[in-house]
Motif scaffolding. Structure first.
Motif, PDB file in Angstrom:
ATOM      1  N   ILE A  30       4.833  -0.058  -6.925  1.00  0.00           N
ATOM      2  CA  ILE A  30       4.272   1.138  -6.281  1.00  0.00           C
ATOM      3  C   ILE A  30       2.764   1.227  -6.527  1.00  0.00           C
ATOM      4  CG2 ILE A  30       4.236   3.669  -6.365  1.00  0.00           C
ATOM      5  CD1 ILE A  30       7.305   3.507  -6.810  1.00  0.00           C
ATOM      6  N   ASP A  31       2.340   1.028  -7.773  1.00  0.00           N
ATOM      7  CA  ASP A  31       0.906   1.084  -8.088  1.00  0.00           C
ATOM      8  C   ASP A  31       0.131   0.015  -7.325  1.00  0.00           C
ATOM      9  OD1 ASP A  31       1.312   3.178  -9.818  1.00  0.00           O
ATOM     10  OD2 ASP A  31       1.084   1.982 -11.652  1.00  0.00           O
ATOM     11  N   PHE A  32       0.681  -1.180  -7.267  1.00  0.00           N
ATOM     12  CA  PHE A  32       0.060  -2.288  -6.544  1.00  0.00           C
ATOM     13  C   PHE A  32      -0.135  -1.898  -5.081  1.00  0.00           C
ATOM     14  CE2 PHE A  32       0.007  -7.134  -7.078  1.00  0.00           C
ATOM     15  CZ  PHE A  32      -0.831  -7.346  -6.006  1.00  0.00           C
ATOM     16  N   ALA A  33       0.914  -1.361  -4.476  1.00  0.00           N
ATOM     17  CA  ALA A  33       0.841  -0.979  -3.053  1.00  0.00           C
ATOM     18  C   ALA A  33      -0.198   0.112  -2.824  1.00  0.00           C
ATOM     19  CB  ALA A  33       2.213  -0.528  -2.571  1.00  0.00           C
ATOM     20  N   LYS A  34      -0.274   1.076  -3.716  1.00  0.00           N
ATOM     21  CA  LYS A  34      -1.244   2.159  -3.571  1.00  0.00           C
ATOM     22  C   LYS A  34      -2.678   1.650  -3.724  1.00  0.00           C
ATOM     23  CE  LYS A  34       1.628   5.952  -5.283  1.00  0.00           C
ATOM     24  NZ  LYS A  34       1.839   6.844  -6.442  1.00  0.00           N
ATOM     25  N   ARG A  35      -2.886   0.737  -4.647  1.00  0.00           N
ATOM     26  CA  ARG A  35      -4.238   0.300  -4.973  1.00  0.00           C
ATOM     27  C   ARG A  35      -4.742  -0.845  -4.118  1.00  0.00           C
ATOM     28  NH1 ARG A  35      -2.812   1.072 -11.228  1.00  0.00           N
ATOM     29  NH2 ARG A  35      -3.356   3.277 -11.311  1.00  0.00           N
ATOM     30  N   ARG A  36      -3.832  -1.714  -3.692  1.00  0.00           N
ATOM     31  CA  ARG A  36      -4.279  -2.912  -2.985  1.00  0.00           C
ATOM     32  C   ARG A  36      -3.643  -3.099  -1.618  1.00  0.00           C
ATOM     33  NH1 ARG A  36      -4.955  -6.913  -8.001  1.00  0.00           N
ATOM     34  NH2 ARG A  36      -6.533  -5.670  -9.066  1.00  0.00           N
ATOM     35  N   GLY A  37      -2.738  -2.196  -1.265  1.00  0.00           N
ATOM     36  CA  GLY A  37      -2.107  -2.264   0.043  1.00  0.00           C
ATOM     37  C   GLY A  37      -0.665  -2.742  -0.033  1.00  0.00           C
ATOM     38  N   VAL A  38       0.143  -2.191   0.844  1.00  0.00           N
ATOM     39  CA  VAL A  38       1.575  -2.502   0.860  1.00  0.00           C
ATOM     40  C   VAL A  38       1.805  -3.987   1.141  1.00  0.00           C
ATOM     41  CG1 VAL A  38       3.751  -2.089   2.081  1.00  0.00           C
ATOM     42  CG2 VAL A  38       2.288  -0.167   1.477  1.00  0.00           C
ATOM     43  N   GLY A  39       1.119  -4.518   2.140  1.00  0.00           N
ATOM     44  CA  GLY A  39       1.319  -5.929   2.490  1.00  0.00           C
ATOM     45  C   GLY A  39       0.963  -6.864   1.351  1.00  0.00           C
ATOM     46  N   THR A  40      -0.119  -6.576   0.658  1.00  0.00           N
ATOM     47  CA  THR A  40      -0.547  -7.389  -0.480  1.00  0.00           C
ATOM     48  C   THR A  40       0.467  -7.306  -1.611  1.00  0.00           C
ATOM     49  OG1 THR A  40      -2.850  -7.033   0.124  1.00  0.00           O
ATOM     50  CG2 THR A  40      -2.433  -7.769  -2.124  1.00  0.00           C
ATOM     51  N   ALA A  41       0.980  -6.099  -1.861  1.00  0.00           N
ATOM     52  CA  ALA A  41       1.970  -5.914  -2.926  1.00  0.00           C
ATOM     53  C   ALA A  41       3.269  -6.643  -2.600  1.00  0.00           C
ATOM     54  CB  ALA A  41       2.236  -4.424  -3.140  1.00  0.00           C
ATOM     55  N   ILE A  42       3.727  -6.531  -1.366  1.00  0.00           N
ATOM     56  CA  ILE A  42       4.959  -7.213  -0.975  1.00  0.00           C
ATOM     57  C   ILE A  42       4.767  -8.728  -1.065  1.00  0.00           C
ATOM     58  CG2 ILE A  42       6.547  -7.676   0.927  1.00  0.00           C
ATOM     59  CD1 ILE A  42       6.239  -4.731   1.757  1.00  0.00           C
ATOM     60  N   ALA A  43       3.620  -9.228  -0.632  1.00  0.00           N
ATOM     61  CA  ALA A  43       3.354 -10.667  -0.706  1.00  0.00           C
ATOM     62  C   ALA A  43       3.379 -11.154  -2.156  1.00  0.00           C
ATOM     63  CB  ALA A  43       2.014 -10.989  -0.052  1.00  0.00           C
ATOM     64  N   ALA A  44       2.807 -10.379  -3.064  1.00  0.00           N
ATOM     65  CA  ALA A  44       2.811 -10.756  -4.484  1.00  0.00           C
ATOM     66  C   ALA A  44       4.233 -10.741  -5.043  1.00  0.00           C
ATOM     67  CB  ALA A  44       1.919  -9.806  -5.274  1.00  0.00           C
ATOM     68  N   PHE A  45       5.005  -9.729  -4.668  1.00  0.00           N
ATOM     69  CA  PHE A  45       6.391  -9.647  -5.123  1.00  0.00           C
ATOM     70  C   PHE A  45       7.189 -10.836  -4.578  1.00  0.00           C
ATOM     71  CE2 PHE A  45      10.806  -8.220  -4.805  1.00  0.00           C
ATOM     72  CZ  PHE A  45      11.032  -7.784  -6.104  1.00  0.00           C
ATOM     73  N   CYS A  46       6.955 -11.174  -3.329  1.00  0.00           N
ATOM     74  CA  CYS A  46       7.661 -12.304  -2.712  1.00  0.00           C
ATOM     75  C   CYS A  46       7.313 -13.621  -3.400  1.00  0.00           C
ATOM     76  CB  CYS A  46       7.362 -12.386  -1.220  1.00  0.00           C
ATOM     77  SG  CYS A  46       8.195 -11.102  -0.259  1.00  0.00           S
ATOM     78  N   ARG A  47       6.040 -13.815  -3.744  1.00  0.00           N
ATOM     79  CA  ARG A  47       5.654 -15.036  -4.459  1.00  0.00           C
ATOM     80  C   ARG A  47       6.373 -15.119  -5.800  1.00  0.00           C
ATOM     81  NH1 ARG A  47       0.811 -13.826  -2.264  1.00  0.00           N
ATOM     82  NH2 ARG A  47       0.055 -12.770  -4.131  1.00  0.00           N
TER      83      ARG A  47
END
Length: 118
Positions: A30-47
């Motif tokens: 959630i923090d990642f998505a708020k600070r860097r964007g949902v797409g970026t957070a999902i991509a990091a989680f997927c990696r």
């Protein structure tokens, strides 16, 4: 952050219960998505989770995420409502026997997001 920080953080995180890891990974997501964007957070989680877009959707749905809310944003990245992202953590646990180590990687690789200050 240094490699020493990563090693110490990995050791600390690895000593936690699955429930604590899940809580931290959910908060980070959630923090990642708020600070860097949902797409970026999902991509990091997927990696970290070794997921492609279909794998993310599956984990999200298995984790109790609502059907038809995962989509593609205008930048061509996966998107979902921020407050629903932790459903993918729950789902990863259900679909991947190696979820614990993948969640640890997610936490360690993106630990700077949790200590981010603007």
């Amino acid at each position: 952050m240094s490699d020493t920080d990563a090693a110490a953080y990995r050791e600390m995180v690895s000593g936690q219960t699955d429930a604590q890891l899940d809580a931290w990974a959910s908060d980070l997501f959630i923090d990642f998505a708020k600070r860097r964007g949902v797409g970026t957070a999902i991509a990091a989680f997927c990696r970290a989770g070794a997921l492609d877009s279909r794998g993310f959707q599956r984990a999200f749905l298995v984790g109790g995420g609502p059907d038809h809310v995962v989509g593609i944003d205008t930048a061509g990245e996966l998107a979902a409502p921020i407050f629903e992202l932790p459903r993918a953590v729950v789902g990863l646990r259900a679909v991947d026997p190696d979820a614990r180590s993948r969640l640890i990687e997610f936490l360690v690789d993106h630990r700077e997001v949790m200590s981010y200050t603007p």
